[in-house]
Design a protein around this motif. Structure first.
Motif, short mmCIF file in Angstrom:
data_model
loop_
_atom_site.label_atom_id
_atom_site.label_comp_id
_atom_site.label_asym_id
_atom_site.label_seq_id
_atom_site.Cartn_x
_atom_site.Cartn_y
_atom_site.Cartn_z
N GLU A 180 0.83 -1.20 0.00
CA GLU A 180 0.00 0.00 0.00
C GLU A 180 0.86 1.25 0.00
OE1 GLU A 180 -2.85 -0.14 3.09
OE2 GLU A 180 -3.76 -2.01 2.40
N ASP A 181 0.26 2.33 -0.47
CA ASP A 181 0.97 3.58 -0.70
C ASP A 181 1.70 4.09 0.54
OD1 ASP A 181 -0.04 6.93 -1.68
OD2 ASP A 181 1.83 5.88 -1.99
N ASP A 182 1.02 4.08 1.71
CA ASP A 182 1.62 4.71 2.89
C ASP A 182 2.74 3.88 3.51
OD1 ASP A 182 -0.14 2.78 3.65
OD2 ASP A 182 -0.94 3.86 5.38
N HIS A 183 2.91 2.63 3.07
CA HIS A 183 4.00 1.82 3.59
C HIS A 183 4.89 1.29 2.47
CE1 HIS A 183 1.42 1.86 7.14
NE2 HIS A 183 2.47 1.49 7.83
N SER A 184 4.95 2.00 1.37
CA SER A 184 5.75 1.54 0.25
C SER A 184 7.22 1.86 0.48
CB SER A 184 5.29 2.22 -1.04
OG SER A 184 6.16 1.91 -2.10
N PRO A 185 8.14 0.92 0.20
CA PRO A 185 9.56 1.24 0.25
C PRO A 185 9.96 2.25 -0.82
CG PRO A 185 9.20 -1.14 0.17
CD PRO A 185 7.89 -0.49 -0.15
N LEU A 186 9.05 2.48 -1.78
CA LEU A 186 9.25 3.48 -2.83
C LEU A 186 8.22 4.58 -2.60
CD1 LEU A 186 11.03 3.85 -5.37
CD2 LEU A 186 9.16 2.85 -6.69
N PRO A 187 8.54 5.57 -1.74
CA PRO A 187 7.54 6.56 -1.31
C PRO A 187 6.80 7.20 -2.47
CG PRO A 187 9.54 6.80 -0.03
CD PRO A 187 9.85 5.79 -1.11
N GLY A 188 5.48 7.29 -2.30
CA GLY A 188 4.63 7.91 -3.31
C GLY A 188 4.04 6.94 -4.31
N TRP A 189 4.69 5.79 -4.49
CA TRP A 189 4.29 4.85 -5.54
C TRP A 189 3.68 3.58 -4.96
CZ3 TRP A 189 4.32 6.38 -10.51
CH2 TRP A 189 5.11 7.50 -10.83
N ILE A 190 2.76 2.99 -5.73
CA ILE A 190 2.11 1.74 -5.36
C ILE A 190 2.57 0.66 -6.34
CG2 ILE A 190 -0.11 0.62 -4.91
CD1 ILE A 190 -1.32 3.54 -5.15
N ILE A 191 3.02 -0.47 -5.82
CA ILE A 191 3.34 -1.61 -6.68
C ILE A 191 2.07 -2.46 -6.72
CG2 ILE A 191 5.02 -3.42 -7.18
CD1 ILE A 191 6.17 -0.55 -6.67
N GLU A 192 1.23 -2.20 -7.72
CA GLU A 192 -0.12 -2.76 -7.68
C GLU A 192 -0.28 -3.94 -8.64
OE1 GLU A 192 -2.88 0.30 -8.76
OE2 GLU A 192 -2.44 0.06 -10.86
N SER A 193 0.78 -4.69 -8.81
CA SER A 193 0.78 -5.78 -9.78
C SER A 193 0.94 -7.12 -9.08
CB SER A 193 1.91 -5.56 -10.78
OG SER A 193 3.10 -5.22 -10.08
N LEU A 194 0.98 -8.18 -9.87
CA LEU A 194 1.18 -9.52 -9.32
C LEU A 194 2.64 -9.81 -9.03
CD1 LEU A 194 -1.21 -11.54 -11.67
CD2 LEU A 194 -1.61 -10.92 -9.27
N LYS A 195 3.53 -9.16 -9.77
CA LYS A 195 4.96 -9.41 -9.63
C LYS A 195 5.67 -8.13 -9.18
CE LYS A 195 4.87 -13.70 -11.18
NZ LYS A 195 5.31 -14.08 -12.52
N ALA A 196 6.92 -8.32 -8.81
CA ALA A 196 7.71 -7.23 -8.24
C ALA A 196 8.27 -6.30 -9.31
CB ALA A 196 8.85 -7.82 -7.42
N ILE A 197 8.82 -5.17 -8.84
CA ILE A 197 9.66 -4.33 -9.68
C ILE A 197 11.05 -4.30 -9.03
CG2 ILE A 197 7.71 -2.89 -10.39
CD1 ILE A 197 8.94 -0.68 -8.55
N LYS A 198 12.02 -3.79 -9.77
CA LYS A 198 13.39 -3.73 -9.24
C LYS A 198 13.83 -2.27 -9.12
CE LYS A 198 16.50 -6.86 -10.20
NZ LYS A 198 17.54 -7.68 -10.88
N TYR A 199 14.44 -1.96 -7.98
CA TYR A 199 14.97 -0.62 -7.70
C TYR A 199 16.47 -0.66 -7.97
CZ TYR A 199 15.39 3.80 -5.08
OH TYR A 199 15.62 5.11 -4.70
#
Length: 328
Positions: A180-199
């Motif tokens: 969820e947005d307020d606890h995202s390790p990427l502030p401001g963004w939502i990872i709203e998919s089935l799989k991850a993204i890479k930072y």
């Protein structure tokens, strides 16, 4: 091992202290940083108490590798915690890196001045020694980026995010989905998919602008989004950069960008050696809240025969209000 066998950590359950090069059957266990790691067997747990600033947001980055169990997963939590069911459950059967070790990020808000962080293997395997390896663990304070006149999106340049280990073999940090947005390790963004993204960072990868960016590593199942306040009838322009990370991710790529019902497909032909192109999407707002979203149309794999997932890099995302669309 006794509960206090590892300095600064408390352990319980079947925990092994593994030296790099340890052999398990036909498998050679490699430790990415330093000489030792721990293996969490059935119901094993490691935890540590840390002084923090109550109310601040933090991201936890840890490196893990799968061993012999197929359905391995890790449960990461913090206590005390005022929110029920606020923990991270990480399925780690999908390995994203070439060397078998992935770094993951998880975020939380500190509800006390002293907290206890736990990493737990909830699995029950026939072989009690089977279980994930844990190596480096790091904690970083997250700052909440603000929207500005120059950009209506928060953290559009992705400069604020989880800690990335500085080791030479770093392959970025995996940010899991459904955060969820307020606890995202990427502030401001939502990872709203089935799989991850890479930072990713500019020390280990090709980043279009600044020091940080994200890599969309799982096709349409790897989406990142942000909801922004807009004025109905007003004109806006969404601009962004699409490229590759100089990590052997080759071939044609397509990033799809969405602003509410408006969309654009941006093609990028990657040679796997770095580079980027600019793109934009002009639209007229139809709502007071507009969802900005990006994903990669296709799956891609690195050319090193590792089978590692990769994809286009997204960076420098900006949203601006403009007077007239045809003046652009």
């Amino acid at each position: 091992m006794s509960a206090k066998a590892i300095p600064n950590w408390e352990i319980s359950g079947y925990v092994e202290y593994i030296k790099s090069g340890h052999k398990q059957g036909d498998m050679l266990l490699i430790v990415p940083e330093g000489a030792f790691a721990v293996r969490l067997g059935n119901e094993a747990l490691i935890k540590q108490k840390i002084e923090v600033v109550k109310g601040d947001f933090y991201s936890l980055t840890f490196s893990t590798a799968r061993t012999c169990a197929q359905e391995e997963r890790l449960n990461v939590s913090v206590s005390p915690n005022n929110e029920k069911n606020d923990f991270g459950l990480f399925p780690i059967q999908t390995m994203y890196s070439s060397n078998g070790w992935d770094s993951y990020a998880w975020a939380f808000q500190a509800d006390a001045h002293v907290i206890e962080i736990s990493i737990h293997n909830p699995g029950v395997e026939e072989d009690a020694a089977c279980g994930p390896l844990i190596d480096s663990v790091a904690l970083k304070t997250l700052y909440n980026p603000k929207r500005t006149r120059a950009n209506l999106l928060k953290n559009g340049n992705f400069e604020e995010g989880p800690y990335i280990f500085p080791r030479p073999t770093s392959e970025g940090v995996i940010i899991p989905p459904h955060i969820e947005d307020d606890h995202s390790p990427l502030p401001g963004w939502i990872i709203e998919s089935l799989k991850a993204i890479k930072y990713i960072d500019s020390e280990h990868f090709s980043v279009p602008k600044g020091k940080r960016a994200i890599e969309l590593i799982a096709g349409k199942e790897s989406a990142v989004a942000q909801i922004v306040k807009t004025t109905i009838g007003r004109n806006y322009v969404l601009s962004f950069l699409v490229g590759d990370a100089n990590n052997g991710c080759e071939g044609p790529m397509v990033v799809e960008a969405f602003a509410g019902k408006n969309t654009v497909k941006v093609s990028y032909n990657s040679k796997g050696k770095g580079g980027f192109k600019a793109a934009r999407l002009a639209f007229r707002a139809e709502s007071t809240r507009t969802r900005i979203m990006f994903y990669s149309t296709f799956y891609a794999m690195k050319s090193d025969n590792s089978g590692s997932l990769c994809g286009p890099v997204l960076d420098d995302v900006k949203l601006l209000s403009v007077r007239k669309l045809h003046h652009l």
